[in-house]
Design a protein around this motif. Structure first.
Motif, PDB file in Angstrom:
ATOM      1  N   ALA A 264      16.002  -7.544  -4.122  1.00 47.53           N
ATOM      2  CA  ALA A 264      15.593  -7.970  -5.455  1.00 47.53           C
ATOM      3  C   ALA A 264      16.774  -7.874  -6.417  1.00 47.53           C
ATOM      4  CB  ALA A 264      14.441  -7.104  -5.947  1.00 47.53           C
ATOM      5  N   TYR A 265      17.514  -6.776  -6.317  1.00 44.97           N
ATOM      6  CA  TYR A 265      18.693  -6.613  -7.168  1.00 44.97           C
ATOM      7  C   TYR A 265      19.697  -7.727  -6.891  1.00 44.97           C
ATOM      8  CZ  TYR A 265      23.107  -4.605  -8.794  1.00 44.97           C
ATOM      9  OH  TYR A 265      24.314  -4.414  -9.386  1.00 44.97           O
ATOM     10  N   ALA A 266      19.880  -8.033  -5.601  1.00 45.55           N
ATOM     11  CA  ALA A 266      20.888  -9.023  -5.230  1.00 45.55           C
ATOM     12  C   ALA A 266      20.548 -10.415  -5.754  1.00 45.55           C
ATOM     13  CB  ALA A 266      21.055  -9.062  -3.713  1.00 45.55           C
ATOM     14  N   ILE A 267      19.289 -10.802  -5.696  1.00 41.35           N
ATOM     15  CA  ILE A 267      18.966 -12.166  -6.132  1.00 41.35           C
ATOM     16  C   ILE A 267      18.515 -12.221  -7.583  1.00 41.35           C
ATOM     17  CG2 ILE A 267      18.255 -12.798  -3.784  1.00 41.35           C
ATOM     18  CD1 ILE A 267      15.377 -13.099  -5.061  1.00 41.35           C
ATOM     19  N   GLY A 268      18.212 -11.053  -8.174  1.00 40.73           N
ATOM     20  CA  GLY A 268      17.778 -11.044  -9.560  1.00 40.73           C
ATOM     21  C   GLY A 268      16.279 -11.163  -9.716  1.00 40.73           C
ATOM     22  N   ALA A 269      15.530 -10.575  -8.787  1.00 39.35           N
ATOM     23  CA  ALA A 269      14.072 -10.609  -8.890  1.00 39.35           C
ATOM     24  C   ALA A 269      13.582  -9.298  -9.488  1.00 39.35           C
ATOM     25  CB  ALA A 269      13.450 -10.801  -7.515  1.00 39.35           C
ATOM     26  N   THR A 270      12.513  -9.385 -10.249  1.00 34.85           N
ATOM     27  CA  THR A 270      11.976  -8.168 -10.841  1.00 34.85           C
ATOM     28  C   THR A 270      10.595  -7.845 -10.305  1.00 34.85           C
ATOM     29  OG1 THR A 270      11.167  -9.524 -12.639  1.00 34.85           O
ATOM     30  CG2 THR A 270      13.222  -8.327 -13.007  1.00 34.85           C
ATOM     31  N   GLU A 271      10.092  -8.706  -9.438  1.00 31.12           N
ATOM     32  CA  GLU A 271       8.767  -8.451  -8.914  1.00 31.12           C
ATOM     33  C   GLU A 271       8.729  -8.768  -7.431  1.00 31.12           C
ATOM     34  OE1 GLU A 271       5.804 -10.128 -11.562  1.00 31.12           O
ATOM     35  OE2 GLU A 271       4.288  -9.180 -10.299  1.00 31.12           O
ATOM     36  N   GLY A 272       7.984  -7.956  -6.700  1.00 31.34           N
ATOM     37  CA  GLY A 272       7.892  -8.181  -5.262  1.00 31.34           C
ATOM     38  C   GLY A 272       6.463  -8.048  -4.777  1.00 31.34           C
ATOM     39  N   PHE A 273       6.154  -8.753  -3.704  1.00 36.22           N
ATOM     40  CA  PHE A 273       4.837  -8.655  -3.088  1.00 36.22           C
ATOM     41  C   PHE A 273       5.001  -8.339  -1.615  1.00 36.22           C
ATOM     42  CE2 PHE A 273       4.032 -11.230  -6.797  1.00 36.22           C
ATOM     43  CZ  PHE A 273       2.819 -10.741  -7.243  1.00 36.22           C
ATOM     44  N   ILE A 274       4.099  -7.541  -1.101  1.00 38.77           N
ATOM     45  CA  ILE A 274       4.058  -7.315   0.343  1.00 38.77           C
ATOM     46  C   ILE A 274       2.713  -7.835   0.824  1.00 38.77           C
ATOM     47  CG2 ILE A 274       4.281  -5.623   2.192  1.00 38.77           C
ATOM     48  CD1 ILE A 274       5.730  -3.816   0.323  1.00 38.77           C
ATOM     49  N   TYR A 275       2.754  -8.835   1.681  1.00 42.64           N
ATOM     50  CA  TYR A 275       1.521  -9.460   2.147  1.00 42.64           C
ATOM     51  C   TYR A 275       1.207  -8.901   3.527  1.00 42.64           C
ATOM     52  CZ  TYR A 275      -1.828 -13.302   2.894  1.00 42.64           C
ATOM     53  OH  TYR A 275      -2.953 -14.053   3.106  1.00 42.64           O
ATOM     54  N   VAL A 276       0.200  -8.023   3.572  1.00 42.02           N
ATOM     55  CA  VAL A 276      -0.102  -7.308   4.812  1.00 42.02           C
ATOM     56  C   VAL A 276      -1.374  -7.869   5.421  1.00 42.02           C
ATOM     57  CG1 VAL A 276      -0.393  -5.049   5.866  1.00 42.02           C
ATOM     58  CG2 VAL A 276       0.847  -5.260   3.733  1.00 42.02           C
ATOM     59  N   ARG A 277      -1.370  -7.972   6.716  1.00 41.29           N
ATOM     60  CA  ARG A 277      -2.560  -8.400   7.445  1.00 41.29           C
ATOM     61  C   ARG A 277      -3.747  -7.524   7.134  1.00 41.29           C
ATOM     62  NH1 ARG A 277      -2.946  -8.301  13.519  1.00 41.29           N
ATOM     63  NH2 ARG A 277      -4.562  -9.854  13.439  1.00 41.29           N
ATOM     64  N   ASN A 278      -4.884  -8.140   7.059  1.00 39.52           N
ATOM     65  CA  ASN A 278      -6.100  -7.394   6.760  1.00 39.52           C
ATOM     66  C   ASN A 278      -6.463  -6.396   7.854  1.00 39.52           C
ATOM     67  OD1 ASN A 278      -8.483  -7.125   5.080  1.00 39.52           O
ATOM     68  ND2 ASN A 278      -9.510  -7.858   6.925  1.00 39.52           N
ATOM     69  N   GLU A 279      -6.020  -6.662   9.085  1.00 39.66           N
ATOM     70  CA  GLU A 279      -6.389  -5.791  10.210  1.00 39.66           C
ATOM     71  C   GLU A 279      -5.613  -4.477  10.201  1.00 39.66           C
ATOM     72  OE1 GLU A 279      -6.060  -8.986  10.366  1.00 39.66           O
ATOM     73  OE2 GLU A 279      -7.951  -9.689  11.190  1.00 39.66           O
ATOM     74  N   TYR A 280      -4.742  -4.272   9.226  1.00 39.92           N
ATOM     75  CA  TYR A 280      -3.893  -3.080   9.212  1.00 39.92           C
ATOM     76  C   TYR A 280      -4.233  -2.158   8.034  1.00 39.92           C
ATOM     77  CZ  TYR A 280      -0.760  -5.584  12.477  1.00 39.92           C
ATOM     78  OH  TYR A 280      -0.212  -6.253  13.540  1.00 39.92           O
ATOM     79  N   PRO A 281      -5.444  -1.604   7.988  1.00 41.71           N
ATOM     80  CA  PRO A 281      -5.805  -0.800   6.821  1.00 41.71           C
ATOM     81  C   PRO A 281      -4.923   0.440   6.637  1.00 41.71           C
ATOM     82  CG  PRO A 281      -7.473  -0.615   8.543  1.00 41.71           C
ATOM     83  CD  PRO A 281      -6.536  -1.697   8.958  1.00 41.71           C
ATOM     84  N   LEU A 282      -4.525   1.056   7.746  1.00 44.67           N
ATOM     85  CA  LEU A 282      -3.719   2.273   7.618  1.00 44.67           C
ATOM     86  C   LEU A 282      -2.353   1.942   7.022  1.00 44.67           C
ATOM     87  CD1 LEU A 282      -3.616   5.287   8.114  1.00 44.67           C
ATOM     88  CD2 LEU A 282      -2.696   4.832  10.386  1.00 44.67           C
TER      89      LEU A 282
END
Ligand SMILES: Cc1cc2nc3c(=O)[nH]c(=O)nc-3n(C[C@H](O)[C@H](O)[C@H](O)COP(=O)(O)O)c2cc1C
Ligand code: FES
Lengths: 582, 316
Positions: A264-282
């Motif tokens: 994020a620092y390298a490209i200049g982003a201030t927001e990030g998302f992590i899209y996790v599979r629903n089957e991985y609750p833990l």
């Protein structure tokens, strides 16, 4: 905010605190508590261990850790002796755990028969530091060194560097292993362009399947002018048979967060998302906790390390659609739409999430970033092959003896993976084939075992194993059944938008069903081939060609078996229920 | 593009009444010759008419709206090639109107159809156009002086079909308070609704659409796209059996069949007492310990098929 971490002495302080819990001055019982462990009883073992410690009034702690990779031996339990020496036990039961702890407390007995190995040293990959522990303790006889195990000796861990070594819920413990040093160096001491240069020089390529050079992707996003930019972590591991992303998130979430922070620092982003599979609750639970912790300590959020830089991360859950692993479909899903792929160009690096420049990288890619910053691009580039430097993770499954996750440099052969690391086939049965690199890759025969693994297919030289699931099939597997299964997968996942994929997969599946029920005719095979080739060239998106590929590869390599089904109305492996209904 | 048009082979389209159909078939022969009536002037109907005309048939092309062209004339591009829709259809429109073998009957409805294949008689009613079409040049002047004015009719604003009861309203308000409005948070909101109810009740979705001011269709589109969302209630415990590649190679089929037998239901169904719902999933991420399944969120790996009944008993 509790005790923000702003400089390297704050990091040192956290490191010391983490070291103290990692290697306490008393006995520590570690329970492998990633999903695979939990599914076979880790929680029961943990409570058995706790109650034993309590009943006997021992000076000991019971803690959780992630997955060390030897999933086939789960449930696992480790003893960390007061000097720091650690002994790993596999196939535990609550009863064995009780006996082990009580026995050790009473007479120092380490039950060598149950032990897998002991850790006489540990390399902290992020910093390069190697710590050795005294093996002078009594009773180690008969317990091999962990690093000398077939399963371990050829591995080179970068992405999995801290997995199974730390408590994933403890920020201090991950810092004790060198995490966030890379982010500190990047944010405080390096210009964004220098960070991108380092990643580019390292030769790191995306581990999500397409193997696009990561440095180049970041540079394109940096050069795109926009008021907002985003980074996204693709953890929608939809490929059946692959679970390495889950393991990384459950065992060392901060490795991913640190990588995203640097990116994020390298490209200049201030927001990030992590899209996790629903089957991985833990994984989601651990990740959310990690983000919380990092925010509390000023490693995410506003003014990270006391710089003006800010970065916020949000976890998003998928909802069970394979196609959402494709980056533009993933972006659609994040925006709240049905996850259908977009036309490209424009690529996400110029117009991605909400039309803003967006870098989407896989979990393993993000987790590879920090060590490149701390150890240098040259260190990373030395591993792997010229085309694809570095390491990647494979999961050995099916009929191999040592099932689990292994991280190895590119260039290793399938034979080494299956026979050296994997220990061969259960019951020493013959290997019939592999379903490796994702469902679209079909089944390949043992004659390809000596090809080096890379990110490209070159006849006679290298083979691409896109997503790293490697399922070994012994002589009890039927290739017609496998082909039917794989085509069925893509039939089910087809969005139905284009005719070739929707109807073609259905017909292929129908024909395969006929063959496996003993109703096939000799003309069916050439019909299947023609159909698959048509679907491959006429389908709208990659999904259509995936099912055909799976079928064509399997058919090419195992044609004889198909013919036997048709000619003799027999399934040599006895899997297809010819004449027995369904 | 789906074609709802069918070409009715009609050797004697003896247009009674208002129809100007004038069949040239002989009602007594069994030979299938003569005129053909095509219902619907979309791309499929147009193409059918052109092909029939080329094959030597007289064609009556009946279309309900004032002009032929149908949906395709309104599209920008066509799937899957992305070709320009107008470029494909316009030449056909022109050709169709110019073709002496094709009679285009617009603003017309088929009111009756009698007979059997080869001997149909069709009644077509043409609605008044109030314009002499043979004189019309399409200048549009009549438009400005026409005494009849059509006002654009907009559908009434969307209203949920029933009001929410107290507890539903509290739940929904609680969920919405945790998220910013708008499509960006649609997925997390749907997931929370799913968590609260075990499925996505239609009434809640309607109120969600209402309070965000988005179309219910948009929400249903997303809700129905993803495997995970269910629009019907489920049992108290959802049994998810893995059908991934690794599990498949290690007996997940037998496991699935045993579950079906024990529960007496097929995948996708809920048992009568509402205790279990059976589903299949593609990979639970426990591939090294296959076969795997999940019941009510608890994972079971390396499942011994003979212990299935025992495992199920833990869930009441
Ligand atoms: C059908 C399809 C499914 C995909 N599934 C995944 C996935 O599950 N995980 C992933 O990381 N990438 C997946 N990808 C690749 C992504 O589109 C994208 O290339 C990747 O996230 C980029 O990250 P990388 O540069 O780190 O590899 C998929 C691609 C396609 C076409
Ligand atoms: S294939 Fe069943 S858990 Fe992955």
């Amino acid at each position: 905010m509790s005790a923000p971490i702003r400089n390297s002495s704050d990091l040192d302080r956290a490191q010391a605190a983490g070291e103290a819990t990692r290697h306490p001055q008393r006995l520590k019982v570690l329970v492998g508590s990633a999903s695979c462990g939990v599914a076979v009883g880790a929680r029961e073992i943990e409570s058995a261990a706790s109650s034993t410690v309590q009943e006997l009034g021992l000076d000991a702690v019971v803690c959780r850790t992630g997955c060390i990779g030897f999933c086939g031996r789960e449930p696992m339990l480790d003893l960390v002796l007061p000097g720091g020496l650690r002994i790993s036990y596999g196939n535990m039961t609550p009863e064995k755990a009780r006996q082990l702890i009580a026995g050790y407390a009473k007479s120092g007995d380490l039950q060598p028969a149950w032990a897998l190995g002991h850790f006489h040293n540990e390399e902290l990959v992020s910093t390069g530091e190697v710590r050795t522990y005294s093996e002078q303790s009594v009773g180690l006889k008969g317990i091999p060194r962990w690093s000398a195990l077939d399963f371990e000796s050829r591995q080179k861990k970068v992405i999995l560097r801290n997995c199974g070594l730390i408590d994933p819920n403890s920020l201090n413990e991950t810092i004790a292993c060198g995490t966030y040093r890379g982010a500190f160096r990047a944010l405080v001491q390096m210009e964004p362009d220098a960070v991108i240069d380092a990643v580019a020089e390292s030769g790191l390529r995306g581990r999500g399947g397409a193997a696009f050079p990561t440095g180049q992707k970041w540079r394109l996003a940096r050069q795109a002018a926009a008021d907002r930019k985003y980074v996204v972590c693709n953890a929608d591991e939809g490929e059946p048979g692959a679970y390495m992303d889950r393991t990384v998130l459950e065992s060392d979430p901060h490795a991913v967060l640190e990588g995203m922070l640097i990116g994020a620092y390298a490209i200049g982003a201030t927001e990030g998302f992590i899209y996790v599979r629903n089957e991985y609750p833990l994984a989601i639970e651990i990740l959310e906790n990690a983000i919380d912790e990092a925010e509390k300590h000023g490693l995410l959020g506003e003014n990270i390390f006391g710089t003006p830089w800010s970065f916020h991360v949000t976890v998003r859950r998928g909802a069970g659609a394979y196609i959402c692993g494709e980056e533009t479909a993933l972006i659609e899903s994040l925006e709240g739409h049905a996850g259908e792929p977009r036309n490209r160009p424009p690529y996400p690096v110029t117009a991605g999430l909400w039309g803003k420049p967006t870098v989407v990288n896989n979990v393993k890619t993000w987790a590879s970033v920090a060590p490149i910053i701390t150890r240098g691009a040259a260190w990373y580039a030395k591993m792997g092959t010229k085309r694809t430097p570095g390491t990647t993770i494979f999961s050995l499954e099916g009929c191999v003896k040592n099932a689990g996750l292994v991280e190895v440099p590119f260039g290793i052969t399938l034979r080494e993976l299956i026979y050296d690391i994997g220990g061969g086939i259960v019951g020493d049965r013959p290997l019939k084939g592999l379903q490796a690199g994702g469902a679209s890759r079909g089944c390949i025969p043992p004659s390809l075992l000596d090809l080096a693994i890379d990110t490209e297919d070159r006849d006679g030289e290298t083979i691409m194993i896109g997503t790293g699931g490697i399922i070994a099939l012994d002589d009890r597997a039927c290739m017609v059944d496998m082909a039917r299964f794989l085509v069925g997968f893509f039939l089910e996942e087809s969005c139905g938008k284009c005719v070739p994929c929707r109807e073609g997969s259905k017909q292929m599946s129908h024909l395969l069903g006929r063959i496996s029920e003993g109703q096939g005719t000799p003309a069916d095979l050439s019909l299947l081939e023609r159909l698959a080739k048509t679907v491959r060239s006429a389908a709208f998106c990659g999904m259509g060609s995936m099912g055909s590929n799976a079928l064509l590869t399997t058919l090419t390599h195992f044609r004889e078996e198909f013919e036997t089904h048709i000619r003799d109305k027999k399934c040599p492996a006895g899997v297809c229920r010819i004449g027995r209904g369904r | 593009m789906t074609a709802k048009q069918k070409a009715a082979i009609a050797p004697s389209a003896n247009g009674n009444g208002d129809s100007n159909g004038n069949g040239n078939g002989n009602g007594d022969t069994k030979e299938l010759v003569g005129a053909v009536l095509v219902c619907g002037g979309g791309i499929a109907g147009i193409q059918a008419s052109l092909d029939l005309s080329a094959a030597g048939f007289r064609v009556y092309l009946v279309e309900e709206s004032p002009s032929i062209g149908g949906n395709m004339a309104r599209l920008d591009k066509t799937f899957p090639t992305g070709d320009c829709a107008t470029c494909i259809i316009s030449p056909k429109l022109v050709e169709c109107v110019r073709d002496y073998n094709i009679d285009v009957l617009t603003m017309a409805d088929v009111t009756a159809l009698d007979g059997e294949a080869g001997h149909f008689s069709v009644k077509v009613r043409k609605r008044p156009r109030s314009v002499k079409s043979e004189k019309c040049t399409g200048c549009g002047d009549c438009w400005t002086v026409c005494p009849v004015r059509n006002t654009a009719e907009s559908p009434p604003p969307f209203q949920p079909s029933e009001p929410l009861n107290e507890s539903d309203a509290i739940k929904l308000r609680g969920i919405l308070a945790r998220h910013e409005g708008g499509l960006g948070s649609l997925m997390p909101v749907l997931q929370e609704i799913d968590q609260a109810y075990g499925y996505l009740p239609k009434r809640i979705l309607e109120h969600l659409a209402y309070s965000w001011g988005v179309k219910i269709a948009e929400i249903l589109r997303v809700a129905s796209f993803y495997d995970r969302f269910r629009l019907e209630p489920v049992g108290r415990h959802v049994v998810e059996v893995c059908e991934g590649t690794s599990c498949h190679s290690r007996g997940s089929r037998e496991l699935g069949e045993r579950l079906e037998k024990e529960l007496g239901i097929r995948p996708g169904e809920t048992d009568k007492s509402g205790r279990f719902t059976l589903r299949t999933v593609r990979c639970l991420g426990l591939c090294a310990l296959s076969p795997a399944m999940k019941i009510a969120g608890r994972s079971f790996a390396r499942v011994n098929i003979d212990r299935v009944a025992e495992i199920l008993e833990q869930f009441t």
